[in-house]
Write an enzyme that holds these catalytic residues in place. Structure first.
Site, PDB file in Angstrom:
ATOM      1  N   TYR A  81      -0.297  17.185  24.356  1.00 58.55           N
ATOM      2  CA  TYR A  81       0.167  15.878  24.569  1.00 58.55           C
ATOM      3  C   TYR A  81      -0.307  15.778  26.055  1.00 58.55           C
ATOM      4  CZ  TYR A  81       4.417  14.661  22.006  1.00 58.55           C
ATOM      5  OH  TYR A  81       5.259  13.988  21.124  1.00 58.55           O
TER       6      TYR A  81
ATOM      7  N   GLU B 187       0.362  12.330  27.600  1.00 62.67           N
ATOM      8  CA  GLU B 187       0.769  10.780  28.141  1.00 62.67           C
ATOM      9  C   GLU B 187       0.361  10.285  29.477  1.00 62.67           C
ATOM     10  OE1 GLU B 187       2.979  12.928  26.857  1.00 62.67           O
ATOM     11  OE2 GLU B 187       4.639  12.214  25.888  1.00 62.67           O
TER      12      GLU B 187
ATOM     13  N   ASP C 276      -9.166 -10.396  16.851  1.00 62.60           N
ATOM     14  CA  ASP C 276      -8.957  -9.348  15.828  1.00 62.60           C
ATOM     15  C   ASP C 276      -9.951  -8.880  15.028  1.00 62.60           C
ATOM     16  OD1 ASP C 276      -8.355  -7.335  14.083  1.00 62.60           O
ATOM     17  OD2 ASP C 276      -6.326  -8.011  13.601  1.00 62.60           O
TER      18      ASP C 276
ATOM     19  N   THR D 142      -9.728  -1.924  14.226  1.00 63.33           N
ATOM     20  CA  THR D 142      -9.587  -0.593  13.734  1.00 63.33           C
ATOM     21  C   THR D 142     -10.780   0.200  13.794  1.00 63.33           C
ATOM     22  OG1 THR D 142      -9.362  -1.634  11.793  1.00 63.33           O
ATOM     23  CG2 THR D 142      -7.275  -1.130  12.387  1.00 63.33           C
TER      24      THR D 142
ATOM     25  N   ARG E 289      -8.929   6.878  11.264  1.00 60.97           N
ATOM     26  CA  ARG E 289      -8.005   5.925  11.206  1.00 60.97           C
ATOM     27  C   ARG E 289      -7.514   5.752  12.704  1.00 60.97           C
ATOM     28  NH1 ARG E 289      -7.009   4.543   6.036  1.00 60.97           N
ATOM     29  NH2 ARG E 289      -5.763   2.857   6.734  1.00 60.97           N
TER      30      ARG E 289
END
Ligand code: DSN
Length: 426
Positions: free
Chosen positions: A57, A59, A203, A229, A238
């Site tokens: 983790y 953050e 995009d 992406t 992905r």
């Protein structure tokens, strides 16, 4: 002695899931992916994706985390950011977005307030759900107005975009598409945005790899914010990224975390870094050039067999085929093609009279086939097989096509990529 789950692979821990994964690998090895947004990530990308970073983790951002133990998470994210800036020549990169939709949402929320007017491309004419579809968060939270393509040329009409922008006074203009086979003129979008005092977001999800490979003009010099992406033409894992001018860096970072997401997927960031390393290699430019050559060769071969290509052809990695002259819907064509081992998707064509579940079109792309090594000569064969499967769907012919596709797949195999498995007992 008990075997620790740490050192057992999927087949030993969960044969049910292992069977499905093996079957999917077999499907991918023995069929040709013509879906314009799909590709085959390298073994290196997939190894990074399945790495121990999935356990962490972190953050926050490098050097500013909320939890301890982030020395290597910091290192991998900083490396990924540096590579993104080098590859795309941008001022700032955020590599944390989990996917394209949250990347777009973060960009909108960084730049605008809910209810603001945004001008984007109509989904039915080549845009994307997150460019203001009423069933998507974008259309529910913002006042979207749309441009499309001209009926006669099936290309974006920049004068029309300008007229809509002048009438609607958007605060943001979104350029970018999922089913547009032509180059997009980002300089024209910039000048329209400047004329009406709007910001410009691009995009570039579909064309990120083409941009990286220098075969599509880059939006980076023109756009305030660029989203994309990483798994389409860029051939990474992905995920998604946001590039922006330095003045929006803080707003973009805050919109991604804590605005929208919690802990970043550090394993995905590692895989994005590997994909960027691959994209910085000169061989990637050659690959992207071949993607476009293959799309043009496939288009020519389909046109010679009587199919109508939307806009008359392609400048990029995809083709949109109008099936109306064949009297077949996109749904029927896609099902027949799949029976022959050619995996495509039904797609609306501009001014389509059929529903999205039927469509009059089929979208085709060459990124995945080009990764396998297929070239222009094979595009002729793929076109023959595709047209044959769609127009003569009797079992004998579909079986012949399927056998030919299998043979092509054997000639151009996928990289066999077993993830590293520690095969020892404890
Ligand atoms: N699903 C993607 C595509 O196929 O174009 C867009 O997000």
């Amino acid at each position: 002695m008990a075997i620790s789950s740490r050192v057992r692979d999927v087949a030993a821990v969960d044969p049910e899931v292992a069977r499905i994964l093996e079957a999917e690998e077999e499907r991918q090895r023995t069929t040709l992916a013509l879906i314009a947004s799909e590709n085959y990530a390298s073994v290196a990308v997939r190894q990074a994706m399945s790495s121990v970073l999935t356990n962490k983790y972190s953050e926050g951002y490098p050097g500013k985390r909320y939890y301890q133990g982030n020395r290597f998470a910091d290192e991998i994210e900083a490396l990924c950011i540096a590579r993104a800036k080098e590859l795309f020549g941008c001022e700032h990169a955020n590599v944390q977005p989990h996917a394209g939709s949250p990347a777009n949402m973060a960009a909108y929320l960084a730049l605008l307030e809910p209810g603001s007017t945004i001008l984007g491309m109509d989904l039915a004419q080549g845009g994307h759900l997150t460019h203001g579809s009423p069933v998507n968060f974008s259309g529910r939270l913002f006042r979207f107005v749309h441009y499309g393509v001209r009926r006669d040329t099936e290309r974006i009409d920049y004068d029309e975009v300008r007229a809509i922008a002048q009438r609607e006074q958007p605060r943001l203009i979104v350029a970018g598409a999922t089913a547009y086979p032509r180059l997009i003129d980002f300089a024209a979008f910039r000048s329209i945005a400047d004329e009406v005092g709007a910001l410009l977001m691009v995009d570039m999800a579909h064309i990120a790899g083409l941009v990286a490979g220098g075969v599509h003009p880059s939006p980076v010099p023109y756009a305030d914010v660029v989203t994309f992406t990483t798994h389409k033409t860029l051939r990474g894992p992905r995920g998604a990224m946001i590039l922006c001018k330095a003045q929006y860096a803080s707003a973009i970072d805050k919109a991604v975390f804590p605005g929208l997401q919690g802990g970043p997927f550090d394993h995905a960031i590692a895989a994005k870094a590997v994909a960027l390393r691959e994209a910085l290699d000169p061989a990637f430019r050659t690959y992207q050039q071949q993607v476009v050559r293959n799309a043009q060769a496939l288009g020519d071969a389909l046109a010679r067999r009587g199919l109508r290509l939307v806009s008359g052809g392609t400048d990029n990695h995809l083709l949109l085929v109008d099936l109306t002259p064949l009297g077949v819907t996109g749904a029927e064509a896609a099902t027949r093609a799949e029976a022959a081992g050619l995996v495509t998707n039904k797609n609306m064509i501009p001014f389509d009279t059929r529903k999205p579940t039927q469509t009059s079109g089929l979208r085709l792309g060459t990124p995945a086939m080009t990764t396998r090594g297929l070239g222009e000569a094979e595009m002729e064969q793929v076109a023959e097989l595709l047209v044959s499967a769609i127009t003569r769907p009797d079992p004998d012919n579909l079986a012949r096509c399927r056998a030919e596709v299998r043979a092509l797949c054997e000639r151009f195999p996928l990289e066999r990529g077993a993830i590293v498995v520690v095969d020892e007992e404890r």
